[in-house]
Design an enzyme around this catalytic site. Structure first.
Site, short mmCIF file in Angstrom:
data_model
loop_
_atom_site.label_atom_id
_atom_site.label_comp_id
_atom_site.label_asym_id
_atom_site.label_seq_id
_atom_site.Cartn_x
_atom_site.Cartn_y
_atom_site.Cartn_z
N ALA A 131 0.81 -1.22 0.00
CA ALA A 131 0.00 0.00 0.00
C ALA A 131 0.84 1.26 0.00
O ALA A 131 0.40 2.31 -0.49
CB ALA A 131 -0.92 0.00 1.21
N SER B 70 4.59 1.15 -0.64
CA SER B 70 5.81 1.07 -1.42
C SER B 70 5.87 -0.25 -2.17
O SER B 70 5.15 -1.20 -1.86
CB SER B 70 7.05 1.21 -0.53
OG SER B 70 7.18 0.10 0.35
N ARG C 102 8.90 -3.04 -4.00
CA ARG C 102 10.32 -3.37 -4.01
C ARG C 102 10.56 -4.56 -4.93
O ARG C 102 9.69 -5.39 -5.14
CB ARG C 102 10.85 -3.69 -2.61
CG ARG C 102 10.16 -4.84 -1.91
CD ARG C 102 9.03 -4.37 -1.01
NE ARG C 102 8.41 -5.49 -0.34
CZ ARG C 102 8.82 -5.96 0.83
NH1 ARG C 102 9.87 -5.42 1.40
NH2 ARG C 102 8.20 -6.97 1.39
N ALA D 40 -5.08 -6.88 -2.74
CA ALA D 40 -6.22 -7.48 -3.45
C ALA D 40 -7.30 -6.45 -3.75
O ALA D 40 -7.13 -5.25 -3.52
CB ALA D 40 -6.79 -8.62 -2.62
N HIS E 64 -2.21 -12.16 -5.11
CA HIS E 64 -2.68 -11.53 -3.88
C HIS E 64 -1.57 -11.66 -2.85
O HIS E 64 -1.14 -12.77 -2.53
CB HIS E 64 -3.96 -12.22 -3.39
CG HIS E 64 -4.55 -11.59 -2.16
ND1 HIS E 64 -5.67 -12.10 -1.54
CD2 HIS E 64 -4.18 -10.53 -1.43
CE1 HIS E 64 -5.95 -11.36 -0.49
NE2 HIS E 64 -5.06 -10.40 -0.40
N ASP E 65 -1.09 -10.55 -2.32
CA ASP E 65 0.09 -10.59 -1.45
C ASP E 65 -0.10 -11.49 -0.24
O ASP E 65 0.85 -12.15 0.21
CB ASP E 65 0.52 -9.18 -1.04
CG ASP E 65 -0.60 -8.33 -0.44
OD1 ASP E 65 -1.69 -8.84 -0.16
OD2 ASP E 65 -0.37 -7.11 -0.28
N GLN F 209 0.94 2.73 11.56
CA GLN F 209 1.54 3.49 10.46
C GLN F 209 0.90 4.88 10.35
O GLN F 209 1.59 5.89 10.13
CB GLN F 209 1.38 2.72 9.15
CG GLN F 209 2.16 1.41 9.10
CD GLN F 209 1.65 0.47 8.00
OE1 GLN F 209 0.61 0.71 7.40
NE2 GLN F 209 2.38 -0.60 7.76
#
Length: 483
Positions: free
Chosen positions: A12, A14, A16, A80, A237-238, A305
């Site tokens: 959401a 960043s 990499r 997602a 989907h992470d 966060q």
């Protein structure tokens, strides 16, 4: 042939590029590039900046070339539920509206006029969340019906970037299940449901499984980045990727993917779509090799966060942790230390309350909830943080109790992967709240899970279990016992 695989893991905040390789059964990782992810306000909605993400993807591929480390395969995973529509010439229709946008408000009532919550859950097994794709499509149907009428393709965000790399469109299974439009038992789109909602059937094609080849880089992409590679589907989907990286030793472990969201659950061979499961709002997300991720989606580190972002630039008055002035930059260790100084603060919030999804001020949202529920209102940074930590870990404990009732199993440990596993205070409080030992690590759970699919396809491991065994050999797993 190169022995590198490349995971492009976009979250959401960043993205990499992480290169992975296997030598003598040991997995090594190298981060070669990182870029920001951001949202823009466009046409009255919060939207993803797709151009920025695409430039970040290309930038990381170029960084691989510059480092002389060319991956044989590449795979992208993201969050997602969000999607894009393309017209017949493959041009974007509308914007990539972000899931935290408010456009889905009231869409659950619209859906319930067509289908009861019980019937929807029995079909799809997906927990009710206001931002699920099904509600986003209903919102788009009301606001921009012409876009749906003109669309010839619907692609989830990682599917879209795979298409830009290869020119090949595939709808990957694990992410598709998050739409709330896939039949859990049949493991394919629920066309009866799609027709009932008046959505164009042609947008929903064959589903592809992790491990399938998408295609090679387009010639113009090869020319820009300086090499060719084969694009492979991971669990796009992470969370699906993160769960693959859990190095659990037995079937009695609870998995917790700890990041912006906390995804707590287990892997099942069959979905659980009964009314008791729906009442507890557990979800049956599709996983690689048709393994079901039976889990609870909990607000997670988003609250911490958000508090950190809000506090940065607000000064610290020594000994008081007040919210006045400007100037101080708060680190996560600073916030942990502040919470530890306020361990006796008693208030608890419901971290899944809609008020914490996208508030203007997370600090004020916590204070307002405490006031509304007649609890002591936090007045310092430490008290706010301690309230969040206690609330998160109590929610974990509640979810595990619910999980045991629904599955009829007793769980004996918690495996935490993802960035949140680095928070030792959260790990200890989780162990204390649940009464279970916590095994924290690996940190790069999502990227590792993405890479595992590529490694298995390349023949580095002959099974998921062999790959998980290698994780325990390759990375530090910290054990935390209840106190």
């Amino acid at each position: 042939m190169s022995n590198y695989c490349l995971a492009i893991d976009i979250g959401a905040s960043s993205g990499r590029h992480i290169l992975g390789s296997v030598q003598d059964g040991v997995i090594t990782l190298e981060e070669v590039y990182r870029f920001d992810n951001r949202q823009l306000r466009k046409n009255g909605h919060d939207c993803w900046d797709l151009d920025n993400l695409w430039n970040g993807i290309l930038g990381g591929l170029k960084a691989c070339k510059a480092a002389g480390k060319i991956p044989a395969t590449v795979a992208i995973d993201t969050w997602a539920v969000d999607y894009v529509l393309l017209d017949g010439a493959d041009n974007l229709l509308g914007d990539a509206v972000a899931y935290r946008d408010s456009r889905t408000q009231g869409m659950d009532s619209v859906l319930e006029e067509k289908l009861s919550p019980s019937e929807l859950y029995a079909r799809t097994g997906i927990q009710k969340q206001s931002f699920n794709t099904i509600y986003q499509l209903l919102a788009q149907q009301r606001e921009h019906p012409e876009q749906l009428e003109q669309a010839s393709s619907l692609l989830m965000i990682p599917d879209y970037f795979h298409f830009l790399l290869t020119g090949v469109k595939k709808q990957e299974y694990t992410n598709a299940t998050s739409t709330n439009l896939v039949n859990a038992a049949a493991r394919t789109w629920d066309y009866d449901l799609i027709r009932a909602l008046g959505l164009p059937e042609g947008l929903f094609g064959p589903l592809s499984m992790p491990g399938e080849t998408v295609g090679e880089l387009l010639p113009e992409i090869q020319a820009e980045v300086g090499f060719n590679a084969t694009v492979v589907l991971p669990a796009t989907h992470d969370t699906g990727s993160a769960f693959l990286a859990v190095p659990a030793k037995d079937d009695n472990a609870v998995y917790l993917s700890s990041g912006t969201w906390s995804l707590l659950g287990v892997e099942n061979e069959q979905p659980i779509t009964n009314e008791a499961s729906r009442a507890q709002n557990f979800t049956n997300e599709g996983g690689a090799w048709y393994r079901y991720r039976y889990l609870k989606n909990i607000m997670g580190l988003w609250m911490i966060q958000s508090i950190r972002r809000e506090l940065n630039g607000i000064s610290y008055v020594a000994g008081k942790n007040t919210f006045t002035g400007t100037g101080r930059q708060w680190s996560f260790p600073d916030l942990i230390a502040a919470a530890q100084e306020a361990q006796d603060f008693p208030s608890v919030v419901d971290v899944d309350d809609a008020g914490f999804l996208a508030p203007d001020s997370m600090i004020q949202a916590v204070k307002d909830y405490c006031a509304k529920t007649n609890q002591p209102v936090p007045e310092t940074v430490g008290e706010v943080m301690q309230c969040v930590y206690v609330s998160l870990t109590r929610r974990y404990a509640e979810a595990i109790r619910d999980l045991q009732q629904l599955t009829g199993k007793t769980y004996t440990s918690i495996n935490i992967v993802g960035g949140g596993c680095q928070d030792g205070y959260l790990n200890q409080m989780t162990a204390n709240a649940t009464g279970l030992p916590v095994y924290a690590g690996p940190v790069e759970g999502t990227a590792i899970g993405n890479l595992l699919v590529q490694f298995i396809k390349a023949g580095e491991f002959d099974s998921l279990q062999a790959a998980r065994d290698a994780i325990r050999k390759s990375f530090v797993i910290q054990e935390v016992r209840p106190m």
